[in-house]
Design a protein around this motif. Structure first.
Motif, PDB file in Angstrom:
ATOM      1  N   GLN A  38      21.256 -46.604 -10.881  1.00 36.41           N
ATOM      2  CA  GLN A  38      21.303 -46.782  -9.322  1.00 36.41           C
ATOM      3  C   GLN A  38      22.027 -47.886  -9.326  1.00 36.41           C
ATOM      4  N   ASN A  41      22.392 -50.064  -3.275  1.00 43.88           N
ATOM      5  CA  ASN A  41      22.745 -49.484  -1.967  1.00 43.88           C
ATOM      6  C   ASN A  41      23.333 -48.087  -2.440  1.00 43.88           C
ATOM      7  N   GLN A  42      23.115 -47.596  -3.301  1.00 40.36           N
ATOM      8  CA  GLN A  42      23.513 -46.277  -3.778  1.00 40.36           C
ATOM      9  C   GLN A  42      22.648 -45.204  -4.164  1.00 40.36           C
TER      10      GLN A  42
ATOM     11  N   PRO B 110      22.343 -40.171  -0.751  1.00 33.41           N
ATOM     12  CA  PRO B 110      22.536 -41.453  -0.779  1.00 33.41           C
ATOM     13  C   PRO B 110      21.517 -42.414  -0.535  1.00 33.41           C
TER      14      PRO B 110
END
Lengths: 114, 117
Positions: A38, A41-42, B110
């Motif tokens: 990860q 912010n994804q 997301p």
């Protein structure tokens, strides 16, 4: 029930050094094992997975992991760290024979320093 | 492009105000799932759905509802949000293959960052 333990919530390596992120699992039946990454912010992106067959699996971005049944481990390695590898890494297990539930470890934050 | 989308991406709300986080996938996947991610706890499954009109609880279902009226959509509903539901939420989907989907990759959205004041 299955569980996953990731040793070390934070790991710091120098650029060019070996990356080793540890994952141990507990499962009463043969598991399927996954590593996800990860970036900030994804969402999560699959790095690699072990299902059956060869115990050394290669993933994207030069990462690989080896399934060791005797040690109940699935450690993630990369020979030479790059700054772009800085991210959080999650190990996950899914049982064979039923369901699609993924059980995740608590994550390891990898920091890569110059 | 194959993808899982979530909306909104960020949401700040107040205690007790009902909200819905939408999740949609364009891959015709049968299986969909919701997770929440909290520091030090990794990702925990809230609810999952094996197909249309088939849903079941995950590890932390309290305070959440889901529905699966269409294959592509799997909304997460918080009827009366509370501050302990402040978290990062991920939706995921998998194709249900011949082997029961057990070897297939979960595709993640997301994320939706929710803050409940």
């Amino acid at each position: 029930a299955q569980s996953v333990t990731q040793l070390g919530s934070h790991v710091s390596v120098s650029e060019g050094a070996l990356v080793l992120l540890r994952c141990n699992y507990s499962s009463s039946v043969p598991p399927y094992l996954f590593w996800y990454v990860q970036y900030p912010n994804q969402g999560l992106q699959l790095l690699l997975k072990y299902t059956t067959g060869a115990t050394l699996v290669k993933g994207i971005n030069g990462f690989e992991a080896e399934f060791k049944k005797s040690e109940t481990s699935f450690h993630l390695t990369k020979p030479s760290a790059h700054m772009s590898d800085a991210a959080e890494y999650f190990c996950a297990v899914r049982l064979t024979g039923g369901g699609n539930k993924l059980t995740f470890g608590t994550g390891t934050q990898l920091k890569v320093e110059l | 492009e194959a993808q899982v989308t979530q909306n909104p991406r960020y949401l700040i709300t107040v205690t007790g105000k009902k909200l819905t986080v939408t999740c949609s996938q364009n891959m015709n996947h049968e299986y969909m799932s919701w997770y929440r991610q909290d520091p030090g706890l990794g990702l925990r499954q809230i609810y999952y759905s094996m197909n249309v009109e088939v849903t079941d609880k995950g590890d932390v279902p309290e305070g959440y509802k889901v529905s699966r009226k269409e294959k592509r959509n799997f909304p997460l509903i918080l009827e009366s949000p509370s501050p302990n539901q402040t978290s990062l939420y991920f939706c995921a989907s998998i194709p249900w293959g011949l082997a029961g989907g057990q070897t297939d990759t979960q595709y993640f959205g997301p994320g939706t960052r929710l803050t409940v004041l």
